[in-house]
Design an enzyme around this catalytic site. Structure first.
Site, PDB file in Angstrom:
ATOM      1  N   GLY A  75       0.786  -1.229   0.000  1.00 34.96           N
ATOM      2  CA  GLY A  75       0.000   0.000   0.000  1.00 34.96           C
ATOM      3  C   GLY A  75       0.815   1.274   0.000  1.00 34.96           C
ATOM      4  O   GLY A  75       0.497   2.224   0.728  1.00 34.96           O
ATOM      5  N   ASN A  87      -3.219  -2.053  -4.444  1.00 32.78           N
ATOM      6  CA  ASN A  87      -3.277  -1.913  -2.983  1.00 32.78           C
ATOM      7  C   ASN A  87      -3.616  -0.515  -2.497  1.00 32.78           C
ATOM      8  O   ASN A  87      -3.596  -0.248  -1.299  1.00 32.78           O
ATOM      9  CB  ASN A  87      -1.925  -2.351  -2.384  1.00 32.78           C
ATOM     10  CG  ASN A  87      -1.571  -3.774  -2.778  1.00 32.78           C
ATOM     11  OD1 ASN A  87      -2.400  -4.666  -2.687  1.00 32.78           O
ATOM     12  ND2 ASN A  87      -0.350  -3.976  -3.233  1.00 32.78           N
ATOM     13  N   THR A  88      -3.907   0.401  -3.425  1.00 36.25           N
ATOM     14  CA  THR A  88      -4.380   1.740  -3.071  1.00 36.25           C
ATOM     15  C   THR A  88      -5.779   1.901  -3.642  1.00 36.25           C
ATOM     16  O   THR A  88      -5.953   1.854  -4.867  1.00 36.25           O
ATOM     17  CB  THR A  88      -3.446   2.830  -3.631  1.00 36.25           C
ATOM     18  OG1 THR A  88      -2.153   2.708  -3.037  1.00 36.25           O
ATOM     19  CG2 THR A  88      -3.998   4.219  -3.338  1.00 36.25           C
ATOM     20  N   SER A 112       4.165  -5.253 -16.699  1.00 25.10           N
ATOM     21  CA  SER A 112       3.030  -4.715 -15.990  1.00 25.10           C
ATOM     22  C   SER A 112       3.286  -4.741 -14.482  1.00 25.10           C
ATOM     23  O   SER A 112       4.321  -5.221 -14.026  1.00 25.10           O
ATOM     24  CB  SER A 112       1.801  -5.593 -16.271  1.00 25.10           C
ATOM     25  OG  SER A 112       2.026  -6.895 -15.711  1.00 25.10           O
ATOM     26  N   ASN A 113       2.300  -4.250 -13.745  1.00 26.23           N
ATOM     27  CA  ASN A 113       2.317  -4.332 -12.291  1.00 26.23           C
ATOM     28  C   ASN A 113       1.861  -5.731 -11.863  1.00 26.23           C
ATOM     29  O   ASN A 113       1.741  -6.625 -12.703  1.00 26.23           O
ATOM     30  CB  ASN A 113       1.390  -3.252 -11.706  1.00 26.23           C
ATOM     31  CG  ASN A 113       1.897  -2.703 -10.381  1.00 26.23           C
ATOM     32  OD1 ASN A 113       2.321  -3.454  -9.509  1.00 26.23           O
ATOM     33  ND2 ASN A 113       1.844  -1.393 -10.228  1.00 26.23           N
TER      34      ASN A 113
END
Length: 466
Positions: free
Chosen positions: A191, A277-278, A345-346
């Site tokens: 996060g 996570n945000t 990518s993430n």
């Protein structure tokens, strides 16, 4: 240098051994005015103790003799190989504790430094910068720019720090990092834990000043090409990944603040709109939202004062969990606004079937590592086709070998990044991936990395005629 290090090690060993003896320990701590102590009794060492001491001294002396006879490249290779002995120890620790120790080790220079030149076939120019190799460390490892010099020294072609938020924040509650070693995977829900842009700016400013000083002092002994090689942080390229604070209601303002404070230290900037996570962050990947955001950030960057080299390139990092329509929208925005690059990518919020059997797979967060490879490669290839190869792409997700890095390049990546593979494989993985990648390129007849970019996406005349 190696011989001196071995000699120093030997002297330190003897000094510790002597000064730790009961006899000298008492002598060191007695007052000069005190009565002389009785004749010391020579300490008795067991046979095993004498054998251990003798063996240790023998190893130190033999090691010093060996090191003094080998060339620097051989010794460098030995140091990287030796780090494999430490990996099992890190695996026993809590994931976040192990991560903190790894960052600290790199920050203090307790990691090997690559002295061997990269294979020439791996060199390339991207974003107007010279990369000695296309292998980079993804954002998330060095979130607060604590270990830039040590990480670049490991032999990465580039290192990306962050994500950095404007205001310091703790991130999500712990535990928030979970290993799946059987799959070479990690789930995290950190996060955007960050010390904030002020702390990161101080560190990068100090690093930038050191680099400038080295450039100034080297002009009398090095050629201009040598001086220009690398980036603002040293002999490697530095990327800065920007994030938004969890409670911020104006995402664009957060990214603009990051640009104003950190862009002067970065060789390239990244807008991270893809962390799972945000809350609400991934909504910024929508066509309208992304277009508005990129335009504001580009304007903030371009209004600043820049020298001859101009402003740093601006990239966007996207998620692998996107529909075909989402990818088309992102490609359209990237082309329309002349975005400098995309990172693909993430982490993924999906859980492949073979991962679901592990209880830890139930944890919320982004999955990275080997299970992400196929999905991220699919998105990478699709984006290369949608952008018609006009925008440099950085392939990230699941790389743990030179062959996998090569597949990313063939799928459309100009540069590649790893994180989870590095967390499991340690420093020894870096030279191995570079050597394997060079072999793959040579095996298939490519003379450079650039020649191989998008090789699996090109349409041949025979195919198009069908």
């Amino acid at each position: 240098m190696a011989a001196r290090a071995s000699g120093r090690l030997l002297r330190e060993f003897i000094q510790r051994r002597v000064l730790s003896s009961p006899v000298l320990g008492r002598v060191r701590h007695c007052s000069s005015s005190a009565a002389p102590p009785p004749a010391p009794k020579i300490p008795h060492f067991s046979k095993k103790g004498r054998l251990l001491t003798g063996a240790t001294l023998g190893l130190v002396i033999a090691g010093g003799a060996y090191v003094s006879t080998v060339d620097e490249a051989t010794f460098c290779g030995w140091l990287f190989k030796a780090t494999e002995l430490v990996n099992p120890v890190f695996a026993l620790l809590d994931p976040e504790v192990a991560h903190r120790l790894a960052v600290s080790a790199a920050a203090h220079g307790w990691v090997p430094r690559e002295k061997r030149p990269d294979p020439t076939i791996l060199g390339l120019d991207v974003f107007g910068k010279k990369f000695s190799n296309p292998l980079g460390l993804a954002a998330g490892f060095d979130k607060n720019a604590e270990a830039v010099e040590g990480l670049l020294g490991l032999g990465f072609g580039f290192v990306e720090v962050g994500s950095v938020t404007p205001v310091p924040q703790e991130g999500n509650p712990k535990p928030r990092i979970f290993r799946i070693p059987q799959e070479g995977a990690i789930i995290n829900r950190c996060g955007f834990n960050s010390e904030g842009i002020v702390a990161v700016a101080k560190r990068l400013g100090a690093q930038h000043g050191k680099r400038k000083l080295e450039e100034t002092s080297s002009t009398s002994t090095a050629s201009n090409v040598d001086v220009k090689h690398g980036g603002k942080a040293g002999p490697g390229i530095l990327g800065v990944n920007l994030g938004k604070n969890k409670t911020s209601e104006d995402a664009a303002a957060d990214y603009v603040q990051g640009v104003h404070t950190l862009s002067q230290y970065a060789d390239y900037l990244v807008i991270n709109v893809s962390s799972p996570n945000t809350p609400g962050l991934r909504k910024l990947q929508g066509r309208k939202e992304l277009k508005d955001l990129v335009k504001k950030v580009q304007a903030a960057r371009d209004e600043m004062q820049w020298g001859e080299e101009g402003p740093p390139p601006l990239l966007v990092k996207i998620a692998p969990d996107l529909s075909k329509e989402d990818l088309e929208d992102i490609a359209a925005v990237a082309l329309a606004l002349a975005l400098d690059g995309l990172i693909i990518s993430n982490t993924t919020i999906s859980r492949p079937e073979h991962v679901r059997k592990y209880p830890v797979a139930e944890e919320t967060g982004g999955l990275s590592g080997k299970p992400l490879f196929t999905l991220s490669n699919s998105v990478l290839k699709e984006m290369y086709i949608l952008t018609r190869g006009k925008i440099p792409l950085i392939g990230c997700g699941g790389i743990s070998s030179g062959e996998e890095a090569y597949k990313k390049i063939r799928a459309g990546a100009t540069l590649v990044q790893l994180y989870t593979g590095f967390a499991y494989g340690g420093p020894a993985l870096i030279p191995r991936i570079k050597a394997e990648l060079a072999e793959c390129l040579e095996r298939d007849g490519f003379k450079s990395v650039v020649e191989a970019v998008g090789a699996d996406c090109r349409v041949t005349p025979s195919t198009s005629a069908k």
